[in-house]
Design a protein around this motif. Sequence first.
Motif, PDB file in Angstrom:
ATOM      1  N   UNK A  44      -0.600  48.511  95.084  1.00  0.00           N
ATOM      2  CA  UNK A  44      -0.252  49.786  94.289  1.00  0.00           C
ATOM      3  C   UNK A  44       1.030  49.372  93.644  1.00  0.00           C
ATOM      4  N   UNK A  45       0.971  50.075  92.398  1.00  0.00           N
ATOM      5  CA  UNK A  45       2.271  49.678  91.411  1.00  0.00           C
ATOM      6  C   UNK A  45       2.902  51.068  91.274  1.00  0.00           C
ATOM      7  N   UNK A  46       4.023  50.892  91.083  1.00  0.00           N
ATOM      8  CA  UNK A  46       5.178  52.113  90.894  1.00  0.00           C
ATOM      9  C   UNK A  46       5.698  52.465  89.550  1.00  0.00           C
ATOM     10  N   UNK A  47       5.653  53.380  88.933  1.00  0.00           N
ATOM     11  CA  UNK A  47       6.005  53.676  87.645  1.00  0.00           C
ATOM     12  C   UNK A  47       7.089  54.816  87.429  1.00  0.00           C
ATOM     13  N   UNK A  48       8.097  54.476  87.098  1.00  0.00           N
ATOM     14  CA  UNK A  48       9.136  55.351  87.053  1.00  0.00           C
ATOM     15  C   UNK A  48       9.608  55.777  85.603  1.00  0.00           C
ATOM     16  N   UNK A  49       9.511  57.038  85.478  1.00  0.00           N
ATOM     17  CA  UNK A  49       9.798  57.705  84.134  1.00  0.00           C
ATOM     18  C   UNK A  49      11.282  58.416  84.287  1.00  0.00           C
TER      19      UNK A  49
END
Length: 777
Positions: free
Chosen positions: A364-369
């Motif tokens: 799982x990859x976590x992307x924060x915007x």
Amino acid sequence: MEDRVRVTLAACPALLALALAGALIASADDEVKSPRADPGGRIILNLAAHPDDEDGALLAYYSKALGARTAIIVATRGEGGQNATGGESGVELGALRSKEMAEAARILGADLYFLNLPDFGYSKSASETFRVWNKAAALERLVRLIREIGPDVIVTNHDTDTGHGHHRALAALALEAYERAADPEQYPVHAESGLQAHQAQRLFFRIPEARKGSFSIPVGDELPEIGRSPREAALEALRRHRTQGPWEGLPGDGGRDRQHYRLVRSAEPTAAKPQADLFAGIPHRPPWTRRYWEADDPAHLFSRGGAKLVAEAAFRLASTAEANPAQSRWLARRADILERRVWRTLQILSDLSVHPEAIAPGQEVEATLVLQNAGRQATQIQKIRFSAGDVAKEIEKGILLEPGERWTTVAKLVIPRDFPPTRPLAETLYLRDRVQPVVEVSLGYVVGGRNLVHRWRGDLEVRPAFSFRVEPPMRILPRGTRMIRRPAIVSVANRTAIEVEGEIWVDAPNGFARTSKMTVRLPPGETDHPILLRPLSGIGSGEYPFDVHLRIGTGLRIRRASVTIGDVKIDREARYLVLEGKEGSIEDFLRDLGVADVATEARPGSLDGFDVIVIGERASVAREGLRAFEEPLREFVRSGGHLVVLYHKTSEWDGRAPFAPYPLPLSRNRVTDQDGSVRILLPDHQILRSPNIIRPRDWTGWVQERGLYFPGDYSERYEEIIEVSDPHEKLLRGGILFAEFGEGSYLYTSLVWLRQIRAAHEGAARLLANILSPPAP
């Protein structure tokens, strides 16, 4: 006249769309006064020879303040330099510097391209550089990228007469590529990929001081758009080039307020007159949009409907591009710039981060915007879509971002198990068609009834579930070795969430004892597993390659390494203290030669137990406490010890140099030809005769260069043992300097040893062993 204009526009839908866009914009901006000229939809291209050669202040000024599209073309990946942060070199260092360059480009708001030309270390001329670069191939690559980017103005920090040979060569390429890119007869094969001839309007070389006819831009004044000056933004970007530091002590608020440029090529005769801006005086394409581009203040633009009108202009350009194949690329490029301009006008600040930056399939990859509205108008966001390859997640709809509001969202994406792994950057450094999987965020928003999209991309490297490497991949051992004191290390990375079992074995080369298979437990993370190769009695000199195998389940992975058996002797009974720099390998070199007593740490007051102390390459920067050793080192040498100091940079030596018994200033002189001339000055000196007799062939086949930062006007008390030079240049005698002091000895060498150690160069190893051995009484 008006009738003729109407007929011309009606006959050309592209010009009609541009004219309508210009008319709409002009009606809103009649009274807007800008404090500076705005390049608007223009494109500025910066050419740099290496990572960290970019013109950061110029890029920040035009991108952040004026809304231009900016781009950087970097000729090399920087793999030929030194590493200020660790032991990576060659392609591994080039991979690090490529990532650092990408970070810097993001800070400066610039698109990034590489020519993928080899960095082979310092070069003294363009002709030397082109012997390695292949000028014809380099020129074609540069013309192709100029046609793809379509710049109005090209700028480089370099010139053809001064500095690094790579810099001079790139400046020469810029001059020729500027002309060729505009000539449709040059490289007609480019048309097969949709590229047409492109005429950049101007080419500038940056110059250190203003001169008659030069141009300048302000870089010291704070920009309201970013809350700092372009120079400060450039410094932040420069600090991202960590492997080329340290950058502490560079001027932040100090320094020059303006940067100066000399016009060297122009497409129009009027451009030779001094201007207030690099774009000033260049006719806009088409001229009807001029009144829009002269309006720069984002707050004024929005208050007068500017964002809405820019969006309308972008829509007209994009819809017209399809009907005009001859101008479609140019129109689409300008439409894209206009859409970016809308986002800048709204003043929505954004940041995308991806964690972790490298994962295995199935993880799982976590992307924060993060979004922040720094403007004066609420912005309607319709939807946000995160994607990684074919995996996508739409997480929000209908967000109204009010002025001053900050909003954060996080998306988690599971990478499919069949997702193809990314080949490591170090293995694909020079592939022009390399595609890096990324996490992309597309944000749909509404301005003036038009649906627009803004995109971000965050790097994501998808790695295999299991991989391994062998350290060191190459090493040199003395002939007659029966016991290897330093095992090779198989480092296995398990990127899954479970522990597995594996097998490791070595195909021992002829002349080495067979090794047994090892069954190993591999928990998540990285584990190290030592392997020992044992040379058999009577093994001869030479290189012995071998393969290391890793089997996990049905998967088999193989890595090649090698051992060189050489005629290398050293005083194995001596006691050593090695104070390494960041790239240190001297400790490993000594242990491979069979030295048992090697320490890497000591207090300044406890040096009596050592026979030899080695100050590693650039250690005065890497080891903050080294200055405290100055007086203890003086006493160590005076009392009979042998002190060896490897090369330092000139700037790192002054004021921070470890003890030298007599004056020893460093210069910037180098011998960059690895086969540069060597003449023995003192053939009977013990450094050349004990414990190894140095032969002429020991100087052949060196890697990348002979030496760097040779001492300059040093004391006559130093014995000059050799002199070296590049072809047709003066001989330098500071490659190995030896001096007696009290009962002991001091040796400074500016030759580059660590590259030779990593390449297992037998001749260099023999000479280095002599340098490190205590002199005979």
